[in-house]
Design an enzyme around this catalytic site. Structure first.
Site, PDB file in Angstrom:
ATOM      1  N   HIS A  23     -67.187  14.665  -1.708  1.00  0.00           N
ATOM      2  CA  HIS A  23     -66.677  14.429  -3.053  1.00  0.00           C
ATOM      3  C   HIS A  23     -67.515  13.313  -3.655  1.00  0.00           C
ATOM      4  O   HIS A  23     -67.478  12.185  -3.181  1.00  0.00           O
ATOM      5  CB  HIS A  23     -65.201  14.035  -3.004  1.00  0.00           C
ATOM      6  CG  HIS A  23     -64.557  13.856  -4.352  1.00  0.00           C
ATOM      7  ND1 HIS A  23     -64.224  14.921  -5.157  1.00  0.00           N
ATOM      8  CD2 HIS A  23     -64.174  12.747  -5.025  1.00  0.00           C
ATOM      9  CE1 HIS A  23     -63.662  14.473  -6.265  1.00  0.00           C
ATOM     10  NE2 HIS A  23     -63.625  13.153  -6.214  1.00  0.00           N
TER      11      HIS A  23
ATOM     12  N   ASP B  34     -64.642  20.783  -2.042  1.00  0.00           N
ATOM     13  CA  ASP B  34     -64.426  19.411  -2.494  1.00  0.00           C
ATOM     14  C   ASP B  34     -63.219  18.807  -1.765  1.00  0.00           C
ATOM     15  O   ASP B  34     -62.103  19.348  -1.812  1.00  0.00           O
ATOM     16  CB  ASP B  34     -64.196  19.403  -3.998  1.00  0.00           C
ATOM     17  CG  ASP B  34     -63.992  18.015  -4.543  1.00  0.00           C
ATOM     18  OD1 ASP B  34     -64.952  17.439  -5.063  1.00  0.00           O
ATOM     19  OD2 ASP B  34     -62.859  17.492  -4.443  1.00  0.00           O
TER      20      ASP B  34
ATOM     21  N   SER C 243     -66.074  12.509 -10.159  1.00  0.00           N
ATOM     22  CA  SER C 243     -64.640  12.703  -9.981  1.00  0.00           C
ATOM     23  C   SER C 243     -63.934  12.689 -11.337  1.00  0.00           C
ATOM     24  O   SER C 243     -64.255  13.510 -12.202  1.00  0.00           O
ATOM     25  CB  SER C 243     -64.079  11.652  -9.022  1.00  0.00           C
ATOM     26  OG  SER C 243     -62.769  11.980  -8.624  1.00  0.00           O
TER      27      SER C 243
END
Length: 414
Positions: A347, A279, A181
């Site tokens: 994610h 995502d 991330s």
């Protein structure tokens, strides 16, 4: 804007709800707990978390044939782009080591179990704690009434590396820089700099997980993420730490180089990109941020993709097309790069055992993420670039969609 001030906490919320919804870790793998190390020499370098506390990392020593190999993982957790949100962040574990748990669970690519992480299990593994709010890239401090806010991510990065070099990193034979991330974005920003610290004989590569954030146009025809990053880069003094070749190429909009899609072509070190084409964080905050859907028409679709109407599915397929378009030059022309772009609503997939490597982990062309990354790193195949077919064809996905899309200020550890 409320969205802008809450994005940092929302990112952490989304990531951790995934963990809560995920199936249990592979049987027999409770996860190894690794103690936190404060960087005592950081103060001399002016390297502080947002609140002025010392930065930290977790080091799990390698063994056997992996004793001279190193894997560094940037922690993720969103960003802050104004004084108010950064002040709020400084009072949490996203902005201060004072509030952090003192141990971290190492699973997935950080596992030391050969059956669960066959290529990297015996390497030295480091998790870099995230406490600056700008993907380890800022260098500024500002007065906040009677206190200071320290935007010193770049110095934190440098301080941690300098602390690790005498602990064996200086003699690394193989090294992999990775992150998830906001930490995946850090990997793009610091990849070449990481290489510069290591021996010229070292085999150094980088792998970003869920860090390929798009300069997307949202469903209301706004560029929410571009506006957010522009404010972040300005506030935290990030521009001077971006690749100068990139900022020159994109003048007078140097903040665009915070986006991996623009910075990628300037990175010299071999790079692997692990990302979902759908995502979930980008779906919820880039494509359909709350500001672009004030009436909540997307709410059901956000929590259950099977509830999306044809128009919404078209928008999601368009997002996938945009992502693949942004990656096409890399796909076609990078001879040392690798990719695993699946079609799961997910994610971050490398730090969770069930998605990294397990009997039910996602696959593209029958390849797991762990096998694909390992084949790329060790050169076990030619042109290791896997791209999934469009949703809904992939039946191996976990589709870890959060249970809520509200602006709830929930913050968890991952």
């Amino acid at each position: 804007m409320k969205l802008m001030r809450l994005l940092d906490l929302m990112a952490a919320m989304v990531l951790l709800v995934y963990v809560g919804l995920s199936p249990p870790l592979v049987a027999g793998d409770p996860g190894r707990r690794v103690s936190m190390t404060l960087v005592r020499g950081a103060a001399a370098l002016g390297a502080f978390c947002l609140d002025g506390s010392l930065p930290a990392y977790h080091l799990d020593r390698g063994f056997g044939a992996g004793s001279d190999n190193w894997l560094l993982q940037f922690e993720g957790g969103g960003w802050c782009n104004d004084i108010a949100s950064c002040k709020d962040r400084s009072k949490t574990h996203r902005g201060s080591t004072r509030y952090m748990t003192k141990t971290a669970v190492f699973t997935g690519i950080l596992s030391n179990n050969a059956s669960l992480n066959p290529d990297f299990y015996n390497w030295n593994k480091v998790r870099l704690r995230y406490c600056d709010g700008a993907s380890f890239a800022g260098d500024r401090q500002v007065g906040n009434g009677t206190s200071m806010l320290y935007f010193r991510g770049q110095r934190i990065w440098n301080a941690i590396i300098l602390d690790l070099l005498p602990k064996g990193l200086a003699n690394a034979e193989k090294a992999l820089l990775t992150g998830c991330s906001a930490g995946g974005l850090s990997t793009f920003l610091h990849c070449d700099n990481f290489t510069s610290y290591l021996p010229k004989t070292a085999d150094v590569k980088c792998m970003s997980d869920a860090g390929f954030f798009l300069d997307a146009i949202d469903v209301a025809s706004n560029r929410t993420m571009r506006s957010f990053y522009k404010q972040l880069v300005s506030l935290q003094g990030v521009q001077k730490n971006l690749d100068p070749n990139c900022t020159h190429a994109f003048y007078p909009e140097p903040s665009l180089c915070f986006f991996p899609q623009y910075a990628l072509r300037f990175i010299k070190t071999p790079m692997f990109i692990l990302n979902s084409a759908y995502d979930v964080f980008q779906f919820h905050h880039g494509l359909v941020p709350p500001s672009a859907d004030p009436t909540g028409r997307w709410n059901r679709c956000k929590v259950n993709v099977t509830a999306c109407n044809p128009h919404q599915l078209d928008a999601l397929q368009g997002f996938r097309t945009d992502m693949l378009g942004a990656l096409m030059n890399f796909f076609r022309n990078s001879t040392r790069g690798g990719m695993f772009i699946n079609s799961c609503f997910d994610h971050c997939q490398s730090a969770l055992q069930e998605t990294w490597l397990s009997p039910t982990s996602p696959r593209v062309h029958n390849m797991t993420i762990a096998k694909t990354v390992g084949d790329w790193y060790f050169g076990r195949g030619e042109d290791v670039k896997e791209i999934d077919c469009p949703y809904p064809c992939d039946k191996t996905c976990h589709n870890l969609i959060p249970a809520s899309t509200t602006d709830s200020l929930v913050n968890f550890d991952i």
